[in-house]
Design a protein around this motif. Structure first.
Motif, PDB file in Angstrom:
ATOM      1  N   TRP A 251      -2.098  -9.449  -5.511  1.00 12.61           N
ATOM      2  CA  TRP A 251      -3.091  -8.422  -5.801  1.00 12.61           C
ATOM      3  C   TRP A 251      -2.515  -7.068  -5.395  1.00 12.61           C
ATOM      4  O   TRP A 251      -2.138  -6.867  -4.245  1.00 12.61           O
ATOM      5  CB  TRP A 251      -4.374  -8.661  -5.010  1.00 12.61           C
ATOM      6  N   THR A 252      -2.460  -6.142  -6.310  1.00 13.51           N
ATOM      7  CA  THR A 252      -1.911  -4.815  -6.016  1.00 13.51           C
ATOM      8  C   THR A 252      -2.669  -4.175  -4.864  1.00 13.51           C
ATOM      9  O   THR A 252      -3.902  -4.219  -4.815  1.00 13.51           O
ATOM     10  CB  THR A 252      -2.006  -3.920  -7.260  1.00 13.51           C
ATOM     11  N   TYR A 253      -1.922  -3.603  -3.937  1.00 14.18           N
ATOM     12  CA  TYR A 253      -2.413  -2.884  -2.770  1.00 14.18           C
ATOM     13  C   TYR A 253      -2.863  -3.779  -1.611  1.00 14.18           C
ATOM     14  O   TYR A 253      -3.238  -3.251  -0.561  1.00 14.18           O
ATOM     15  CB  TYR A 253      -3.574  -1.929  -3.110  1.00 14.18           C
ATOM     16  N   TYR A 254      -2.840  -5.074  -1.785  1.00 16.28           N
ATOM     17  CA  TYR A 254      -3.308  -5.956  -0.712  1.00 16.28           C
ATOM     18  C   TYR A 254      -2.131  -6.539   0.062  1.00 16.28           C
ATOM     19  O   TYR A 254      -1.144  -6.983  -0.527  1.00 16.28           O
ATOM     20  CB  TYR A 254      -4.183  -7.081  -1.279  1.00 16.28           C
ATOM     21  N   ARG A 255      -2.279  -6.543   1.384  1.00 14.06           N
ATOM     22  CA  ARG A 255      -1.223  -7.024   2.271  1.00 14.06           C
ATOM     23  C   ARG A 255      -1.818  -7.826   3.430  1.00 14.06           C
ATOM     24  O   ARG A 255      -2.974  -7.629   3.807  1.00 14.06           O
ATOM     25  CB  ARG A 255      -0.467  -5.846   2.915  1.00 14.06           C
ATOM     26  N   VAL A 256      -0.993  -8.693   3.987  1.00 19.74           N
ATOM     27  CA  VAL A 256      -1.218  -9.210   5.328  1.00 19.74           C
ATOM     28  C   VAL A 256      -0.098  -8.584   6.143  1.00 19.74           C
ATOM     29  O   VAL A 256       1.079  -8.792   5.844  1.00 19.74           O
ATOM     30  CB  VAL A 256      -1.142 -10.752   5.388  1.00 19.74           C
ATOM     31  N   HIS A 257      -0.448  -7.779   7.142  1.00 22.46           N
ATOM     32  CA  HIS A 257       0.579  -6.977   7.803  1.00 22.46           C
ATOM     33  C   HIS A 257       0.257  -6.799   9.274  1.00 22.46           C
ATOM     34  O   HIS A 257      -0.824  -7.177   9.761  1.00 22.46           O
ATOM     35  CB  HIS A 257       0.711  -5.609   7.119  1.00 22.46           C
ATOM     36  N   GLY A 258       1.179  -6.182   9.994  1.00 23.34           N
ATOM     37  CA  GLY A 258       0.974  -5.896  11.403  1.00 23.34           C
ATOM     38  C   GLY A 258       0.259  -4.578  11.603  1.00 23.34           C
ATOM     39  O   GLY A 258      -0.090  -3.875  10.643  1.00 23.34           O
ATOM     40  N   THR A 259       0.035  -4.231  12.848  1.00 21.97           N
ATOM     41  CA  THR A 259      -0.528  -2.931  13.189  1.00 21.97           C
ATOM     42  C   THR A 259      -0.024  -2.524  14.566  1.00 21.97           C
ATOM     43  O   THR A 259       0.126  -3.366  15.457  1.00 21.97           O
ATOM     44  CB  THR A 259      -2.064  -2.935  13.181  1.00 21.97           C
ATOM     45  N   HIS A 260       0.250  -1.236  14.718  1.00 28.07           N
ATOM     46  CA  HIS A 260       0.664  -0.722  16.015  1.00 28.07           C
ATOM     47  C   HIS A 260      -0.543  -0.395  16.892  1.00 28.07           C
ATOM     48  O   HIS A 260      -0.395  -0.176  18.085  1.00 28.07           O
ATOM     49  CB  HIS A 260       1.530   0.530  15.832  1.00 28.07           C
ATOM     50  N   ASP A 261      -1.732  -0.365  16.292  1.00 21.38           N
ATOM     51  CA  ASP A 261      -2.954  -0.088  17.037  1.00 21.38           C
ATOM     52  C   ASP A 261      -3.673  -1.406  17.297  1.00 21.38           C
ATOM     53  O   ASP A 261      -4.437  -1.890  16.469  1.00 21.38           O
ATOM     54  CB  ASP A 261      -3.849   0.877  16.255  1.00 21.38           C
ATOM     55  N   THR A 262      -3.430  -1.980  18.454  1.00 21.01           N
ATOM     56  CA  THR A 262      -3.960  -3.318  18.756  1.00 21.01           C
ATOM     57  C   THR A 262      -5.476  -3.324  18.902  1.00 21.01           C
ATOM     58  O   THR A 262      -6.090  -4.395  18.869  1.00 21.01           O
ATOM     59  CB  THR A 262      -3.331  -3.871  20.043  1.00 21.01           C
ATOM     60  N   ARG A 263      -6.103  -2.151  19.029  1.00 21.61           N
ATOM     61  CA  ARG A 263      -7.561  -2.095  19.147  1.00 21.61           C
ATOM     62  C   ARG A 263      -8.259  -2.543  17.870  1.00 21.61           C
ATOM     63  O   ARG A 263      -9.457  -2.864  17.885  1.00 21.61           O
ATOM     64  CB  ARG A 263      -7.991  -0.664  19.503  1.00 21.61           C
ATOM     65  N   LYS A 264      -7.550  -2.560  16.777  1.00 21.54           N
ATOM     66  CA  LYS A 264      -8.163  -2.913  15.493  1.00 21.54           C
ATOM     67  C   LYS A 264      -8.382  -4.408  15.321  1.00 21.54           C
ATOM     68  O   LYS A 264      -9.222  -4.830  14.533  1.00 21.54           O
ATOM     69  CB  LYS A 264      -7.281  -2.399  14.361  1.00 21.54           C
TER      70      LYS A 264
END
Length: 204
Positions: free
Chosen positions: A158-171
């Motif tokens: 699906w265009t624009y959709y990801r499973v990814h990391g984040t540097h902001d662990t509060r999320k």
């Protein structure tokens, strides 16, 4: 902020500008797959309260309730429970990770897709529509601590959709994204190693 939005944009200012617009972006149209795999609508709002999640409180699930087979492995993104399950093709590996999920139902897509690309150190580009709404945002964010996609990303069909990391662990454990599924960087790094191009993905 500098006059050139591509330079000197700190992570703090970037997040503040997101919060100033309510942290909400229009849901992207689901288009045919493009070759610009680094483009994404993923911008997560600042979450000001730290959330701690206990993995033992999540339900462990069986893959047969969701998939007909484990060819190439399987990833289940449970949006309501805010967690991601992974099963390896030979059933020797099962993992359960807490995740961030979309802010609202209108930003949420559910259904079957698959991993079509794996990127270690993803870059990020806002879409043209996002740039029109937020001209102060950078045209391009390289890999690094300011990147909304964290250290690794699994690009879906699906265009624009990801499973990814984040540097902001509060999320993590929160409704904080505009469509994508976010994991702690250490968890996406592990999942990145297990998943392969062709791994089936189901969002429920």
């Amino acid at each position: 902020m500098t006059s050139d939005p591509r330079k000197g944009l700190s992570r703090r200012n970037f997040l503040i500008s997101t919060a100033a617009t309510g942290g909400m972006l229009a849901a992207p149209a689901v288009l045919a797959q493009t070759t610009a795999m680094e483009d994404s609508t993923e911008i997560e709002t600042t979450v000001r309260e730290s959330t701690r999640r206990n993995l033992s409180s999540f339900r462990t699930l069986h893959w047969r309730d969701f998939f007909s087979n484990l060819n190439n492995g399987a990833i289940l993104c449970d949006i309501d429970s805010r967690c991601v399950h992974f099963w390896s093709a030979d059933e020797s590996i099962y993992r359960l990770y807490p995740s961030s999920v979309p802010l609202s139902e209108d930003l949420t897509r559910r259904g079957t897709t698959q991993v079509i690309q794996k990127v270690d150190g993803p870059s990020w580009r806002p879409t043209p529509a996002m740039r029109q709404r937020n001209p102060e945002w950078p045209e391009f964010v390289p890999p690094g601590p300011d990147n909304p996609l964290g250290t690794h990303a699994l690009y879906l069909s699906w265009t624009y959709y990801r499973v990814h990391g984040t540097h902001d662990t509060r999320k993590i454990g929160r409704r904080s994204s505009n469509g994508c599924i976010g994991l702690y960087n250490e968890h996406i790094a592990e999942l990145f190693g297990y998943a392969r191009v062709g791994t089936q993905v189901l969002l429920i």
